[in-house]
Write an enzyme that holds these catalytic residues in place. Structure first.
Site, short mmCIF file in Angstrom:
data_model
loop_
_atom_site.label_atom_id
_atom_site.label_comp_id
_atom_site.label_asym_id
_atom_site.label_seq_id
_atom_site.Cartn_x
_atom_site.Cartn_y
_atom_site.Cartn_z
N TYR A 144 1.20 -1.13 -0.43
CA TYR A 144 0.09 -0.17 0.01
C TYR A 144 1.09 1.23 -0.07
O TYR A 144 2.03 0.86 0.67
CB TYR A 144 -0.85 0.24 1.26
CG TYR A 144 -1.82 1.44 1.10
CD1 TYR A 144 -1.61 2.18 2.06
CD2 TYR A 144 -2.61 1.37 0.57
CE1 TYR A 144 -2.28 3.18 2.10
CE2 TYR A 144 -3.28 2.56 0.94
CZ TYR A 144 -3.22 3.13 1.93
OH TYR A 144 -4.18 4.91 1.59
N ASP A 239 9.43 2.79 -0.50
CA ASP A 239 8.68 3.69 0.47
C ASP A 239 8.44 3.97 1.73
O ASP A 239 8.14 2.88 2.33
CB ASP A 239 7.10 2.89 0.01
CG ASP A 239 6.13 4.15 0.35
OD1 ASP A 239 5.00 2.96 0.31
OD2 ASP A 239 6.20 4.76 1.61
N LYS A 267 4.49 10.22 8.07
CA LYS A 267 4.00 9.72 9.36
C LYS A 267 5.26 10.19 10.19
O LYS A 267 5.13 11.33 10.44
CB LYS A 267 4.76 7.68 9.34
CG LYS A 267 3.31 7.98 8.74
CD LYS A 267 3.24 5.59 8.77
CE LYS A 267 2.31 5.51 7.61
NZ LYS A 267 0.83 5.31 8.39
P1 KE4 Z 1 -0.66 9.19 3.99
O1 KE4 Z 1 -1.35 9.13 2.88
O2 KE4 Z 1 -1.86 7.94 4.33
O3 KE4 Z 1 0.17 9.88 4.77
O4 KE4 Z 1 0.22 8.00 3.40
C1 KE4 Z 1 0.43 6.68 2.28
C2 KE4 Z 1 1.18 6.02 2.57
C3 KE4 Z 1 2.41 5.54 1.82
N1 KE4 Z 1 3.26 4.27 2.33
C4 KE4 Z 1 2.64 3.50 3.06
C5 KE4 Z 1 3.78 2.01 2.99
C6 KE4 Z 1 2.15 3.87 4.03
O5 KE4 Z 1 1.48 2.29 5.29
C7 KE4 Z 1 1.13 4.83 4.45
C8 KE4 Z 1 -0.28 4.91 5.08
N2 KE4 Z 1 -0.55 3.93 5.74
C9 KE4 Z 1 -1.87 3.51 6.19
C10 KE4 Z 1 -1.68 2.83 7.54
N3 KE4 Z 1 -1.41 1.21 6.43
C11 KE4 Z 1 -2.41 4.94 6.86
C12 KE4 Z 1 -3.55 4.46 7.88
C13 KE4 Z 1 -4.58 5.17 6.69
O6 KE4 Z 1 -4.39 5.00 5.22
O7 KE4 Z 1 -5.94 5.72 7.40
#
Ligand code: KE4
Length: 431
Positions: A144, A239, A267
């Site tokens: 993801y 990533d 994060k």
């Molecule tokens: P954001 O756009 O949510 O800040 O980041 C996306 C992202 C990109 N790459 C990785 C490896 C990630 O884990 C994420 C976002 N992680 C999720 C939790 N696994 C965010 C939680 C959510 O979607 O509310």
């Protein structure tokens, strides 16, 4: 039901927000029940709308590695806020954060700040496509990388949790620009490059998978990623939105000796405020506007409050022994999970890298998304509900990782052991 106040808030929220949440995984759809509406949080403790306290392992999905509301981070944000909240003009703080990122992550001598991990990934992959003149992006099944259209293809995290690996609204032509291989699968990667290597702009991967549950990389996989991308002129995009500053001060790339062409952060780099970043060599990054033809922008990119929170967080993470302490804390939780599962006779595989881990309800190792999907998710659901009932707030999906902080002290661990004992008893009683 979690508590009557959260229930009432959820009903009210659903009238103005889809599912009552601003991000799908928060809705508890894959575990059943209803989310706790949060009033406040401090250290390892989350306080629900009704005042009940929980030991928290969501940690805002990774950022809160120092613990919630760390006083020095809060003060840094307060001090920034009184000078203005956003300017739309460059600031010295952005330079300082860029310099600190370059120092801590040597593969990022130059970077661009964004307001989310999604934007960082989009910027990195647009740059990879612009720099190579190629269209195809490769990702892993169960990986993801945020909400870009072409990445919500066999995605992990929220999409997999909702059982819809492909999102509605993604044009077929867009999805066709993404190729998918299983994580840790060298033959599949080799076959893809043999067939389409000349078309591939980049491979994006999680250096420790965290959206199919916590799945560590195998060394042969890491070696193949770098060897095949280099041989075929594709870029390797690491990533580290989740793993950056989580599994080590230099991220997973320092832990495993990965040499990416581009890295994405999020994060922790924002300390709980909205910051993402992507970066790499000056040769690559100077192809981004205004220096080059790859356009990427953001109204609040480099926001002074978010930069202040990120800077203070990274400064505090540089203190001696931080990651040794996080390793001890992570090992303590892993031991609790393994001991209590064994005591209840529940098959469990705990996979952990530093201060992130996932309890998989299986007695076999989990190497990829297919393995993760084959675990006993019904048992996870019973376990999750029992933990919440007992005062532990665990990520509401079997495809996520639990996140520890420096604030998870022995008191938090004692409460966790009691809750986990109840959780495995519930898990052992089939529906
Ligand atoms: P954001 O756009 O949510 O800040 O980041 C996306 C992202 C990109 N790459 C990785 C490896 C990630 O884990 C994420 C976002 N992680 C999720 C939790 N696994 C965010 C939680 C959510 O979607 O509310």
């Amino acid at each position: 039901m979690t508590d009557s106040i959260s229930h009432e808030l959820l009903e009210r929220a659903k009238r103005v927000i889809p599912g009552g949440v601003n991000s799908p995984v928060r809705a508890f759809r894959s575990v059943g029940g209803e989310p706790v509406f949060v009033r406040e949080a401090h250290g390892a403790t989350l306080v629900g709308a009704d005042g009940r306290e929980y030991v928290d392992y969501v940690g805002s999905w990774g950022p809160m590695i120092l613990g919630h509301a760390h006083p020095e981070v809060v003060k840094a944000v307060q001090d920034a806020a009184v000078r203005g909240t956003s300017y739309g003009a460059p600031t010295e703080g952005e330079i300082a954060l860029g310099e600190l990122i370059a120092e801590l992550v040597p593969s990022m001598p130059m970077s661009r700040l964004t307001s989310s991990g999604t934007e960082a990934v989009m910027g990195a992959l647009r740059l990879a496509r612009g720099a190579t003149g190629r269209d195809i992006v490769v990702k892993c099944d169960g990986g993801y990388h945020g909400g870009a259209d072409y990445l919500l293809v066999a995605a992990g995290s929220g999409a997999a949790t909702l059982g819809e690996p492909d999102s509605a609204g993604i044009p077929r032509a867009i999805a066709a620009t993404t190729a998918v291989v299983p994580y840790n699968d060298v033959p599949a990667l080799e076959a893809l490059f043999a067939e389409r290597g000349a078309e591939i702009a980049a491979v994006i991967f999680e250096p420790v998978a965290g959206n199919m549950g916590c799945v560590p990389p195998e060394q042969a996989w890491l070696d193949a990623l770098r060897k095949l991308t280099r041989e075929h002129g594709a870029l390797l995009v690491c990533d580290e939105v989740m793993t950056g500053f989580r599994v080590g001060l230099g991220g997973a790339q320092a832990r495993y000796g990965i040499e990416p062409d581009l890295t994405c952060l999020g994060k922790i780099v924002g300390g709980g405020l909205p910051v993402g970043a992507y970066g790499g060599s000056a040769e690559l990054m100077n192809q981004v506007a205004p220096m080059g033809p790859v356009y990427q922008a953001g109204t609040l990119s480099g926001n002074p409050l978010a930069v202040a929170a990120g800077m203070k967080t990274l400064e505090l993470l540089r203190a001696p022994d931080v990651y040794e302490r996080l390793e001890v804390i992570g090992a303590k939780l892993q031991t609790i999970l393994e001991e209590e599962a064994a005591g209840a006779g529940v098959p469990l595989t705990v996979q952990r890298v530093g201060a992130m881990l996932t309890p998989f309800f299986t007695d076999a190792p989990v190497r990829n998304f297919e393995d993760s999907s084959s675990c006993d998710h019904a048992a996870f659901r019973r376990w999750h509900a029992a933990l919440l009932e007992a005062g532990v707030h665990w990520p509401p999906s079997p495809y996520e990782a639990g996140f520890l902080s420096l604030a998870h002290d022995d008191d938090a661990m004692a409460k966790t052991r009691a809750a986990v004992k109840a959780g495995f008893l519930a898990a052992s009683q089939r529906d």
